[in-house]
Design a protein around this motif. Structure first.
Motif, PDB file in Angstrom:
ATOM      1  N   ILE A  39     -24.460  14.618 -63.014  1.00 36.13           N
ATOM      2  CA  ILE A  39     -23.381  15.551 -63.345  1.00 36.13           C
ATOM      3  C   ILE A  39     -22.884  16.248 -62.080  1.00 36.13           C
ATOM      4  O   ILE A  39     -21.674  16.395 -61.862  1.00 36.13           O
ATOM      5  CB  ILE A  39     -23.851  16.574 -64.406  1.00 36.13           C
ATOM      6  N   THR A  40     -23.812  16.648 -61.202  1.00 36.69           N
ATOM      7  CA  THR A  40     -23.447  17.283 -59.935  1.00 36.69           C
ATOM      8  C   THR A  40     -22.631  16.327 -59.067  1.00 36.69           C
ATOM      9  O   THR A  40     -21.597  16.702 -58.511  1.00 36.69           O
ATOM     10  CB  THR A  40     -24.710  17.739 -59.177  1.00 36.69           C
ATOM     11  N   LYS A  41     -23.088  15.085 -58.966  1.00 37.32           N
ATOM     12  CA  LYS A  41     -22.384  14.086 -58.162  1.00 37.32           C
ATOM     13  C   LYS A  41     -20.997  13.789 -58.749  1.00 37.32           C
ATOM     14  O   LYS A  41     -20.033  13.615 -58.001  1.00 37.32           O
ATOM     15  CB  LYS A  41     -23.189  12.785 -58.075  1.00 37.32           C
ATOM     16  N   ASP A  42     -20.886  13.730 -60.088  1.00 35.49           N
ATOM     17  CA  ASP A  42     -19.583  13.520 -60.724  1.00 35.49           C
ATOM     18  C   ASP A  42     -18.623  14.667 -60.384  1.00 35.49           C
ATOM     19  O   ASP A  42     -17.439  14.441 -60.145  1.00 35.49           O
ATOM     20  CB  ASP A  42     -19.731  13.401 -62.244  1.00 35.49           C
ATOM     21  N   GLY A  43     -19.141  15.893 -60.367  1.00 39.95           N
ATOM     22  CA  GLY A  43     -18.324  17.053 -59.992  1.00 39.95           C
ATOM     23  C   GLY A  43     -17.842  16.942 -58.555  1.00 39.95           C
ATOM     24  O   GLY A  43     -16.673  17.231 -58.249  1.00 39.95           O
ATOM     25  N   ILE A  44     -18.722  16.517 -57.665  1.00 38.31           N
ATOM     26  CA  ILE A  44     -18.354  16.344 -56.257  1.00 38.31           C
ATOM     27  C   ILE A  44     -17.295  15.260 -56.124  1.00 38.31           C
ATOM     28  O   ILE A  44     -16.307  15.420 -55.397  1.00 38.31           O
ATOM     29  CB  ILE A  44     -19.596  16.016 -55.404  1.00 38.31           C
ATOM     30  N   ILE A  45     -17.469  14.151 -56.835  1.00 32.91           N
ATOM     31  CA  ILE A  45     -16.495  13.051 -56.784  1.00 32.91           C
ATOM     32  C   ILE A  45     -15.138  13.515 -57.300  1.00 32.91           C
ATOM     33  O   ILE A  45     -14.099  13.208 -56.701  1.00 32.91           O
ATOM     34  CB  ILE A  45     -17.017  11.829 -57.577  1.00 32.91           C
ATOM     35  N   THR A  47     -13.929  16.593 -57.319  1.00 35.11           N
ATOM     36  CA  THR A  47     -13.360  17.489 -56.315  1.00 35.11           C
ATOM     37  C   THR A  47     -12.803  16.709 -55.136  1.00 35.11           C
ATOM     38  O   THR A  47     -11.709  16.995 -54.645  1.00 35.11           O
ATOM     39  CB  THR A  47     -14.443  18.478 -55.820  1.00 35.11           C
ATOM     40  N   GLN A  48     -13.539  15.701 -54.684  1.00 35.40           N
ATOM     41  CA  GLN A  48     -13.065  14.896 -53.560  1.00 35.40           C
ATOM     42  C   GLN A  48     -11.834  14.075 -53.935  1.00 35.40           C
ATOM     43  O   GLN A  48     -10.942  13.889 -53.105  1.00 35.40           O
ATOM     44  CB  GLN A  48     -14.190  13.994 -53.046  1.00 35.40           C
ATOM     45  N   ASN A  49     -11.752  13.597 -55.173  1.00 39.44           N
ATOM     46  CA  ASN A  49     -10.562  12.862 -55.618  1.00 39.44           C
ATOM     47  C   ASN A  49      -9.335  13.774 -55.636  1.00 39.44           C
ATOM     48  O   ASN A  49      -8.233  13.356 -55.268  1.00 39.44           O
ATOM     49  CB  ASN A  49     -10.782  12.239 -56.993  1.00 39.44           C
ATOM     50  N   ILE A  52      -8.319  14.209 -52.055  1.00 43.73           N
ATOM     51  CA  ILE A  52      -7.664  12.983 -51.584  1.00 43.73           C
ATOM     52  C   ILE A  52      -6.228  12.921 -52.095  1.00 43.73           C
ATOM     53  O   ILE A  52      -5.310  12.577 -51.345  1.00 43.73           O
ATOM     54  CB  ILE A  52      -8.463  11.740 -52.013  1.00 43.73           C
ATOM     55  N   ASP A  53      -6.005  13.265 -53.373  1.00 40.32           N
ATOM     56  CA  ASP A  53      -4.653  13.248 -53.934  1.00 40.32           C
ATOM     57  C   ASP A  53      -3.751  14.250 -53.204  1.00 40.32           C
ATOM     58  O   ASP A  53      -2.591  13.945 -52.906  1.00 40.32           O
ATOM     59  CB  ASP A  53      -4.677  13.557 -55.432  1.00 40.32           C
ATOM     60  N   GLN A  54      -4.285  15.446 -52.909  1.00 41.03           N
ATOM     61  CA  GLN A  54      -3.502  16.437 -52.172  1.00 41.03           C
ATOM     62  C   GLN A  54      -3.169  15.936 -50.770  1.00 41.03           C
ATOM     63  O   GLN A  54      -2.039  16.094 -50.296  1.00 41.03           O
ATOM     64  CB  GLN A  54      -4.270  17.758 -52.071  1.00 41.03           C
ATOM     65  N   GLN A  55      -4.136  15.310 -50.118  1.00 41.40           N
ATOM     66  CA  GLN A  55      -3.887  14.797 -48.776  1.00 41.40           C
ATOM     67  C   GLN A  55      -2.892  13.645 -48.796  1.00 41.40           C
ATOM     68  O   GLN A  55      -2.086  13.502 -47.873  1.00 41.40           O
ATOM     69  CB  GLN A  55      -5.202  14.382 -48.119  1.00 41.40           C
ATOM     70  N   LYS A  56      -2.907  12.821 -49.839  1.00 43.61           N
ATOM     71  CA  LYS A  56      -1.915  11.748 -49.962  1.00 43.61           C
ATOM     72  C   LYS A  56      -0.510  12.338 -50.080  1.00 43.61           C
ATOM     73  O   LYS A  56       0.439  11.823 -49.485  1.00 43.61           O
ATOM     74  CB  LYS A  56      -2.215  10.866 -51.173  1.00 43.61           C
ATOM     75  N   LYS A  57      -0.371  13.424 -50.864  1.00 44.24           N
ATOM     76  CA  LYS A  57       0.928  14.084 -51.000  1.00 44.24           C
ATOM     77  C   LYS A  57       1.374  14.673 -49.664  1.00 44.24           C
ATOM     78  O   LYS A  57       2.550  14.587 -49.302  1.00 44.24           O
ATOM     79  CB  LYS A  57       0.859  15.180 -52.062  1.00 44.24           C
TER      80      LYS A  57
END
Length: 194
Positions: A39-45, A47-49, A52-57
Motif C-alpha cells: 500500500i505504501t509503495k502504491d502511494g509512492i507510485i 505520487t510519482q505518476n 511525471i504528468d506535471q513534468q510532461k505538461k
C-alpha cells in the motif's frame, strides 16, 4: 516392508503438517506487513505518476514557448521584434487566426492593436480590428525583453486560400507621452486549414 515404508511416510507427512501449521501466526504477520508495504509503495507510485504528468505538461509548455520564441517569420519596427508562429484557418467559418510573439527591445512603451490588412493571392483585401496583445486589447507597459503574445483574427477569407501574400498590422503605441505607432508587414504566410 511396505507397511514400514507406508508408516514412515505417514509419520513424516504428519510431522511436516503439524510443524508447518505452528508458524501460521508468523506468516499472517509477515503477510500483513507485506500488504502495508505494498500500500505504501502504491502511494509512492501514484505520487510519482502525478509528478511525471506535471513534468510532461511543463515540458510541453516549454517546447511550445521555445517554438514561439524561435519563429523564422520575423520583422522588426522601432526596436520591437514581431514573430509569426501560426496561421490557422477554420474551414467551417472561413476565419483565419494569426498568432505571434512581440518582444520590446527598446524603451518602455504602451501598445494596442489598431487594424490588420491581409491580401490573398488574387489581390482581395480583408481588414480586421479583432486584435489582442497579451490576451488584452491594450498593454499599458510593454516591458523590455519580455515575450508577449499577439493575435489577429481575419474573417471572410475564402476557405482554402493557401497563402496570405501580405499581412500589414498597425499598432497604437506611446513612448512616454509621445505617440510612436508601429507598422509591420509580413509576406507569404502559409495558411494551415483545419
Amino acid at each position: 516392508m511396505k507397511k514400514m515404508n507406508l508408516l514412515t511416510y505417514i509419520l513424516i507427512l504428519s510431522t511436516t503438517i503439524v510443524l508447518g501449521q505452528t508458524n501460521c501466526v508468523e506468516l499472517e504477520a509477515d503477510n500483513a506487513s507485506l500488504k502495508s508495504e505494498l500500500i505504501t509503495k502504491d502511494g509512492i507510485i501514484t505520487t510519482q505518476n502525478v509528478t511525471i504528468d506535471q513534468q510532461k505538461k511543463e515540458i510541453l509548455y516549454y517546447k511550445e514557448t521555445l517554438a514561439l520564441i524561435n519563429s523564422k517569420i520575423t520583422t522588426e519596427n522601432k526596436e520591437v521584434t514581431f514573430k509569426i508562429n501560426s496561421v490557422t484557418g477554420n474551414s467551417d467559418t472561413g476565419t483565419v487566426m494569426i498568432e505571434g510573439i512581440l518582444i520590446n527591445n527598446g524603451v518602455l512603451r504602451s501598445i494596442q492593436g489598431h487594424k490588420a490588412n491581409a491580401f490573398d493571392p488574387k489581390g482581395n483585401g480583408i481588414m480586421s480590428y479583432k486584435m489582442t496583445v497579451g490576451n488584452e486589447t491594450r498593454i499599458a507597459k510593454l516591458l523590455k525583453d519580455i515575450p508577449t503574445k499577439f493575435t489577429v483574427e481575419l474573417n471572410e477569407i475564402v476557405s482554402g486560400t493557401p497563402i496570405i501574400t501580405a499581412l500589414v498590422i498597425d499598432f497604437y503605441s506611446n513612448v512616454g507621452y509621445k505617440k510612436d505607432a508601429l507598422n509591420i508587414v509580413f509576406k507569404n504566410l502559409n495558411v494551415h486549414w483545419e
